[in-house]
Design an enzyme around this catalytic site. Structure first.
Site, mmCIF file in Angstrom:
data_model
loop_
_atom_site.group_PDB
_atom_site.id
_atom_site.type_symbol
_atom_site.label_atom_id
_atom_site.label_comp_id
_atom_site.label_asym_id
_atom_site.label_seq_id
_atom_site.Cartn_x
_atom_site.Cartn_y
_atom_site.Cartn_z
ATOM 1 C CD GLU A 5 -2.743 1.232 2.470
ATOM 2 O OE1 GLU A 5 -2.686 0.343 3.330
ATOM 3 O OE2 GLU A 5 -3.485 2.229 2.542
ATOM 4 N NE ARG A 58 3.733 -7.950 10.471
ATOM 5 C CZ ARG A 58 3.107 -7.268 9.518
ATOM 6 N NH1 ARG A 58 2.050 -7.773 8.915
ATOM 7 N NH2 ARG A 58 3.514 -6.061 9.177
ATOM 8 C CE LYS A 95 3.109 0.063 4.752
ATOM 9 N NZ LYS A 95 2.618 -0.058 3.376
HETATM 10 P P1 ATP Z 1 2.842 -2.345 7.910
HETATM 11 O O1 ATP Z 1 2.352 -3.149 9.061
HETATM 12 O O2 ATP Z 1 4.289 -2.013 7.987
HETATM 13 O O3 ATP Z 1 1.995 -1.161 7.611
HETATM 14 P P2 ATP Z 1 1.505 -3.674 5.823
HETATM 15 O O4 ATP Z 1 1.290 -5.127 5.856
HETATM 16 O O5 ATP Z 1 0.348 -2.803 6.086
HETATM 17 O O6 ATP Z 1 2.753 -3.335 6.705
HETATM 18 P P3 ATP Z 1 1.637 -3.453 3.001
HETATM 19 O O7 ATP Z 1 2.160 -2.342 2.182
HETATM 20 O O8 ATP Z 1 0.195 -3.724 2.975
HETATM 21 O O9 ATP Z 1 2.128 -3.182 4.470
HETATM 22 O O10 ATP Z 1 2.462 -4.789 2.728
HETATM 23 C C1 ATP Z 1 2.785 -5.269 1.452
HETATM 24 C C2 ATP Z 1 3.161 -6.716 1.568
HETATM 25 O O11 ATP Z 1 4.276 -6.878 2.423
HETATM 26 C C3 ATP Z 1 2.034 -7.537 2.147
HETATM 27 O O12 ATP Z 1 1.904 -8.719 1.382
HETATM 28 C C4 ATP Z 1 2.473 -7.829 3.540
HETATM 29 O O13 ATP Z 1 1.956 -9.043 3.992
HETATM 30 C C5 ATP Z 1 4.007 -7.843 3.408
HETATM 31 N N1 ATP Z 1 4.630 -7.470 4.665
HETATM 32 C C6 ATP Z 1 4.440 -6.341 5.394
HETATM 33 N N2 ATP Z 1 5.144 -6.366 6.531
HETATM 34 C C7 ATP Z 1 5.820 -7.540 6.552
HETATM 35 C C8 ATP Z 1 6.723 -8.173 7.472
HETATM 36 N N3 ATP Z 1 7.083 -7.588 8.616
HETATM 37 N N4 ATP Z 1 7.217 -9.388 7.147
HETATM 38 C C9 ATP Z 1 6.881 -9.985 5.990
HETATM 39 N N5 ATP Z 1 6.036 -9.461 5.091
HETATM 40 C C10 ATP Z 1 5.505 -8.246 5.348
HETATM 41 MG MG MG Z 2 -1.413 -3.470 4.722
#
Ligand code: ATP
Ligand code: MG
Length: 568
Positions: A37, A262, A272
């Site tokens: 995102e 994760r 984020k």
């Molecule tokens: P955040 O919690 O940092 O906001 P998010 O999951 O909301 O992370 P996205 O931009 O939606 O961030 O994530 C894009 C992809 O990266 C998704 O498929 C998510 O599952 C993966 N991802 C995000 N954080 C991690 C992590 N700590 N370890 C592994 N994969 C991750």
């Molecule tokens: Mg997300």
């Protein structure tokens, strides 16, 4: 580097499952996507997902799309899209298509009408709080909305009105009609569309209704013919909804969602939302601050793409939650740079040494290897003069027993030069050490009969008159507790490490470092791995320390754990 050159790393449950499916003839090739995102910069957790997605597609003859999951116009910005693109490319991956969920808004809208026509979605005109209150709990079923049995024609008419802008924000939502008593709360008529008048960074004011994550994600996967939608474990409970939507829509493909755990790292935050606070509230110097676990920050700190990819492969992919020590990440960089980094000397906190038997006004150029194990890399020239600088911490007037560096009357070897003896300590009135007078033993130079005479310590140095002045930035853990966000009583910013950045302005470096350019990296002997800061002005060189030579935190962490303050 192209995707094909990437090592694949150890095997994991996802690879095993895909391999089996491919063997059974279920897929001709594997197509994956990385779906960030655009509401912040990518971090090391995203790197884990990127490495996994690209590795699976490459191994099974397919490709990976980069998809910006841009369904929430309130939080998303073009600068984040640009940063994401730069970071994925810098990590060394080439995506096939650059996609945006917003490109599918029309198709998604048509899918929503299809559900309404099938009697599988309805417009609910209750407010968000009421809908939430009716969801029920894990032990109690939800309460059906009074609008649940609205007829398809009426639903369609209101939904079209929602799209046309006839209604206020929040006055209606579109919900799937699944099961208000489902044990999985995600199946209790989840919201698919909301009215939200917000300017979208790509579609402008074209839309005033936006799909929910759940409605957009699986359908976008299907539109792109994704075979495996790899995501983190928090989406496991959403999988039945993911499947329900795909089973009930006329989609062109049938992707499968697979979840993995994760990445969590200690002494930092990987969310984020929290990273955004650190940036917005000025605790750090932007999203690319070298103390942040963002890809841009790690790049500025001196991490190489190779070390990040290697780290992601080594930690593996599983379904169990774990916390990886930050030192494991740093070790991955050390292993990479130890092999490749040219050696050089820099004195961070100088103390002047006069070599009393060295001729005045003379500069002698010594040839020293660029890398001790790699003679093929050649040598560098180091100026040696009568006045040199050593590290203040390498001299002690009243040293403890095992201090093998400079002390009054003591001997030490100057790296690449000879053995010196400390004859005299010069002090000011208040007793501060101003300079040392030392004599060198010419017999101990390289090539001389005494060259292999042993002394217990070897220290680094630079010429006082021929070296250059530089600023160095020493980075340390951003937080001083392993899990800063775990404590409900305190804010995570209460645990910031006040010494996470130490700037030293009086450092002195070998003159050849004037030619160092962004992208270069060096081992400053005995003090760590450093890179030129890309944002520095040409007048004054600035070097960032990417990592120390050894992991001093491993010890500290152990002590913390023993004291009961370890990770939770
Ligand atoms: P955040 O919690 O940092 O906001 P998010 O999951 O909301 O992370 P996205 O931009 O939606 O961030 O994530 C894009 C992809 O990266 C998704 O498929 C998510 O599952 C993966 N991802 C995000 N954080 C991690 C992590 N700590 N370890 C592994 N994969 C991750
Ligand atoms: Mg997300």
């Amino acid at each position: 580097m192209s995707n094909a050159d990437q090592p694949t790393g150890p095997t994991n449950f996802i690879r095993n499952r895909i391999r089996k499916e491919v063997a059974e003839g279920l897929h001709e090739r594997v197509i994956t996507r990385f779906p960030p995102e655009p509401n912040g910069f990518l971090h090391i957790g995203h790197a884990k997902s990127i490495v996994l997605n690209f590795a699976m597609a490459r191994e099974f003859g397919g490709y990976t799309n980069l998809r910006y999951d841009d369904t929430n116009p309130a939080r998303e910005e073009q600068r984040y899209i640009d940063a994401i693109r730069e970071d994925v490319a810098w990590l060394g991956f080439e995506w096939k298509n650059e996609c945006y969920t917003s490109d599918y808004f029309q198709t998604l809208y048509e899918y929503a009408e299809h559900l309404i026509e099938q009697g599988l979605a309805y417009v609910d005109s209750q407010d968000a709080d009421t809908i939430r209150a009716q969801r029920g709990t894990l032990t109690e079923p939800g309460t059906p909305s009074p609008n649940r049995d609205r007829g398809a024609d009426e639903n369609l008419e209101i939904f079209r009105g929602m799209r046309a802008g006839a209604y206020e924000d929040g006055s209606h939502v579109l919900r799937a009609k699944i099961d208000m008593a489902a044990p999985n709360i995600n199946l209790r008529d989840p919201v698919l569309y909301r009215i939200r008048r917000a300017r979208h960074h790509r579609t402008g004011d074209d839309w005033c209704i936006y799909p929910s994550y759940d409605f957009a994600h699986g359908q976008s996967d299907a539109i792109e013919h994704i075979t495996h939608s790899l995501c983190t474990l928090e989406f496991e409970d959403h999988r039945p909804l993911y499947d329900w939507l795909l089973d009930n829509l006329p989609v062109p493909a049938r992707p499968r969602q697979i979840e993995f755990s994760r990445l969590n790292l200690d002494f930092t935050v990987l969310s984020k939302r929290r990273l955004n606070r650190l940036v917005e509230e000025g605790y750090v110097d932007g999203w690319d601050d070298p103390r942040l676990p963002t890809i841009a920050g790690m790049r500025r700190r001196g991490f190489t793409p190779e070390s990040i990819r290697r780290f992601c492969e080594e930690i593996g992919v599983t379904k169990s939650e774990s916390v990886i020590p930050f030192g494991v990440l740093e070790n991955s960089l050390r292993n990479d740079l130890n092999e490749r980094a040219p050696r050089t000397m820099a004195v961070l906190e100088p103390l002047k040494v006069v070599l009393t038997n060295f001729p005045e006004g003379q500069t002698e150029w010594l040839e020293a290897p660029i890398h001790p194990q790699k003679p093929e890399l050649g040598t560098r020239s180091i100026p040696l003069t009568r006045e040199i600088l050593v590290e203040r911490g390498d001299f002690m007037e009243e040293p403890p027993k095992k201090f093998f560096r400079l002390k009054p009357g003591g001997e030490v070897r100057l790296r690449c030069a000879f053995i010196i003896r400390c004859d005299k300590v010069i002090k000011d009135e208040s007793g501060n050490v101003l300079e040392l007078h030392c004599s060198f033993d010419p017999e101990t130079r390289t090539g001389q009969p005494g060259a292999d005479r042993k002394v217990k310590g070897t220290i680094h140095w630079v010429s006082a008159t021929e070296s250059l002045s530089a600023r160095v930035r020493l980075y340390d853990r951003l937080f001083n507790v392993p899990n800063p966000a775990s404590d409900k009583e305190t804010d995570f910013t209460d645990h910031l490490n006040p010494e996470s950045l130490v700037i030293m302005d009086g450092a002195r470096i070998e003159p050849h470092l004037a030619e160092a350019r962004p992208g270069d990296f060096f081992q400053f002997e005995r003090t760590g791995y450093f890179i030129p800061d890309p944002a520095a002005s040409p007048e004054k060189p600035v070097f960032n320390r990417a990592a120390t030579l050894r992991d001093s935190w491993a010890k500290i962490e152990k002590q913390l754990q023993q004291a009961g303050k370890g990770r939770t």
